[in-house]
Scaffold this active site. Sequence first.
Site, mmCIF file in Angstrom:
data_model
loop_
_atom_site.group_PDB
_atom_site.id
_atom_site.type_symbol
_atom_site.label_atom_id
_atom_site.label_comp_id
_atom_site.label_asym_id
_atom_site.label_seq_id
_atom_site.Cartn_x
_atom_site.Cartn_y
_atom_site.Cartn_z
ATOM 1 N N HIS A 84 -14.594 65.769 28.435
ATOM 2 C CA HIS A 84 -14.117 66.342 27.169
ATOM 3 C C HIS A 84 -15.043 67.521 26.847
ATOM 4 O O HIS A 84 -16.220 67.496 27.213
ATOM 5 C CB HIS A 84 -14.240 65.253 26.097
ATOM 6 C CG HIS A 84 -13.698 65.608 24.757
ATOM 7 N ND1 HIS A 84 -14.395 66.383 23.860
ATOM 8 C CD2 HIS A 84 -12.525 65.289 24.154
ATOM 9 C CE1 HIS A 84 -13.671 66.518 22.755
ATOM 10 N NE2 HIS A 84 -12.538 65.863 22.912
ATOM 11 N N ASP B 272 -21.005 59.442 27.891
ATOM 12 C CA ASP B 272 -20.116 59.715 26.759
ATOM 13 C C ASP B 272 -19.161 58.534 26.650
ATOM 14 O O ASP B 272 -18.208 58.406 27.419
ATOM 15 C CB ASP B 272 -19.369 61.031 27.024
ATOM 16 C CG ASP B 272 -18.264 61.286 26.009
ATOM 17 O OD1 ASP B 272 -17.988 60.396 25.179
ATOM 18 O OD2 ASP B 272 -17.664 62.382 26.058
ATOM 19 N N GLN C 213 -14.436 57.132 24.517
ATOM 20 C CA GLN C 213 -13.186 56.442 24.837
ATOM 21 C C GLN C 213 -13.410 54.991 25.251
ATOM 22 O O GLN C 213 -12.594 54.126 24.944
ATOM 23 C CB GLN C 213 -12.436 57.180 25.959
ATOM 24 C CG GLN C 213 -11.910 58.541 25.554
ATOM 25 C CD GLN C 213 -10.904 58.477 24.414
ATOM 26 O OE1 GLN C 213 -10.207 57.490 24.214
ATOM 27 N NE2 GLN C 213 -10.843 59.536 23.638
ATOM 28 N N LYS D 260 -12.835 56.085 16.493
ATOM 29 C CA LYS D 260 -11.946 55.686 17.590
ATOM 30 C C LYS D 260 -11.974 54.168 17.780
ATOM 31 O O LYS D 260 -11.235 53.621 18.589
ATOM 32 C CB LYS D 260 -12.360 56.386 18.886
ATOM 33 C CG LYS D 260 -12.149 57.903 18.872
ATOM 34 C CD LYS D 260 -12.478 58.489 20.225
ATOM 35 C CE LYS D 260 -12.789 59.972 20.189
ATOM 36 N NZ LYS D 260 -11.601 60.815 20.057
ATOM 37 N N CYS E 291 -8.711 68.901 24.845
ATOM 38 C CA CYS E 291 -10.114 69.333 24.931
ATOM 39 C C CYS E 291 -10.690 69.070 26.318
ATOM 40 O O CYS E 291 -11.846 68.647 26.449
ATOM 41 C CB CYS E 291 -10.981 68.662 23.860
ATOM 42 S SG CYS E 291 -10.453 69.009 22.199
HETATM 43 N N1 7TS Z 1 -15.822 62.531 24.350
HETATM 44 C C1 7TS Z 1 -14.602 62.066 24.688
HETATM 45 C C2 7TS Z 1 -14.383 61.461 26.036
HETATM 46 C C3 7TS Z 1 -13.574 62.142 23.748
HETATM 47 O O1 7TS Z 1 -12.373 61.673 24.075
HETATM 48 C C4 7TS Z 1 -13.828 62.717 22.478
HETATM 49 C C5 7TS Z 1 -12.747 62.895 21.453
HETATM 50 C C6 7TS Z 1 -15.130 63.142 22.187
HETATM 51 C C7 7TS Z 1 -16.087 63.059 23.158
HETATM 52 C C8 7TS Z 1 -15.504 63.689 20.850
HETATM 53 O O2 7TS Z 1 -15.530 62.668 19.919
HETATM 54 P P1 7TS Z 1 -15.767 62.992 18.362
HETATM 55 O O3 7TS Z 1 -15.573 61.697 17.692
HETATM 56 O O4 7TS Z 1 -17.136 63.522 18.233
HETATM 57 O O5 7TS Z 1 -14.722 64.010 18.006
HETATM 58 N N2 7TS Z 1 -11.457 62.872 21.983
HETATM 59 C C9 7TS Z 1 -10.314 63.249 21.359
HETATM 60 C C10 7TS Z 1 -9.085 63.190 21.966
HETATM 61 O O6 7TS Z 1 -8.892 62.773 23.112
HETATM 62 N N3 7TS Z 1 -8.150 63.645 21.112
HETATM 63 O O7 7TS Z 1 -8.767 64.003 19.970
HETATM 64 C C11 7TS Z 1 -10.114 63.756 20.121
#
Ligand code: 7TS
Length: 405
Positions: free
Chosen positions: A122, A199, A202, A225, A363
């Site tokens: 991501h 990371d 997910q 999430k 992303c």
């Molecule tokens: N890493 C992964 C693998 C992700 O899927 C996401 C967000 C992030 C980092 C960032 O997470 P945040 O909570 O800091 O925003 N993924 C997604 C997605 O798949 N669709 O919207 C956000």
Amino acid sequence: MINFQLLRDDFPILQRTNRDRPLIYLDSSASSQKPQAVIDAITHYHANEHANIHRGVYELSERASIRHENVREKIKSYINAKHSREIIFVRGTTEAINLVAQTYGRSHFKAGDEIIISMMEHHSNLVPWQMIAKEAGAVLRVIPVTEAGELDLAELQKLISPRSKFIAIAHASNVLGTINPIKEIVKLAHAQKIPVLVDGAQAFPHQTVDVQDLDCDFYAFSSHKAYGPTGIGVLFGKTQLLENMPPYHGGGGMIASVRFANTTYAPVPQKFEAGTPDMAGVVGFGAALDYLQNIGMNNIIAHEKKLLDYASEKLSEISGLRIIGHAQHKLGVISFVLTGIHPHDIGTVLDHEGIAVRAGHHCAMPLMERFQVPATVRVSFGLYNTHEEIDALVSAIHLAKRLFA
Ligand code: 7TS
């Protein structure tokens, strides 16, 4: 036996409509919906318990501080960290990764060093490394992804060299659903004394996470999430690494003493927690973890695996539909493209049927390039999804095909 159908009643938003149709929410990878228990915990906190923590001498503040630290302890146990000081509250996965890049990275990376990431990252686990690499004169090296959507570990072994200074890798892909062999990667890395950041954005909501078993050096995840509120997340880091890292944000709460001539810093985790934290978020996240623990992660894994298998089978029967990512170990995430129809158009048709999916590059633009698609449609499951919702999805995709024929 957990009745997952009954659990749907815990999520008030699932009673509402989308475009006048019953909402079918298939975008939990972007953000999950919240059970009433989480909403109630946050409301109760604001109505009865709020005061700034770690400062007040009065009862309300003392209690709020204890509650805050209890959640830290809960998270420590949940991911099996050794110490609660290894749990740093941040805004989310993105902030956690930036913290490590800007502190560990800035104080360690030099010209010619190499930082290894993968092609399925991501942007949150790519851009922060690119930024710090540029500053330090270091270089990003990228583990390729196979046609099946798995990491090419033979290529990783070739990439690792004395120049490798760090590996940052997703526990699971937000596009392909692939669950990566983190233990194996950490073993390869540690054999060369290379620290590993995982990371977990997910994987954390859908898998059991044991940071001591993984032996990773850092693990980042977001509450939103995982059925908790937005604005709060965690960076896990091994004590010794955290203690040797310079602070990230400066301000209140992160200091031991301040003089104009010299400031000394608080011990971890406070060193990395400048300013008033998201106390309500922490309370809500704690309630989300209680909710998950009551159901049991093994039950959730089994339920979501059934959804994945059923949906994979039903979607593959649709002519012209290509699923991207056939990894052996997958989360409940399916990306696909449909011959002749742009993913955004499919998303729009589904939306009018009440179905919320994500269409776009998710992303992960380099991954789109790898599979030579401009975008995909992504469906992702949460513990509240059902087989009937997958049937509705399949019908709506057939409708899109008729409309665009
Ligand atoms: N890493 C992964 C693998 C992700 O899927 C996401 C967000 C992030 C980092 C960032 O997470 P945040 O909570 O800091 O925003 N993924 C997604 C997605 O798949 N669709 O919207 C956000």
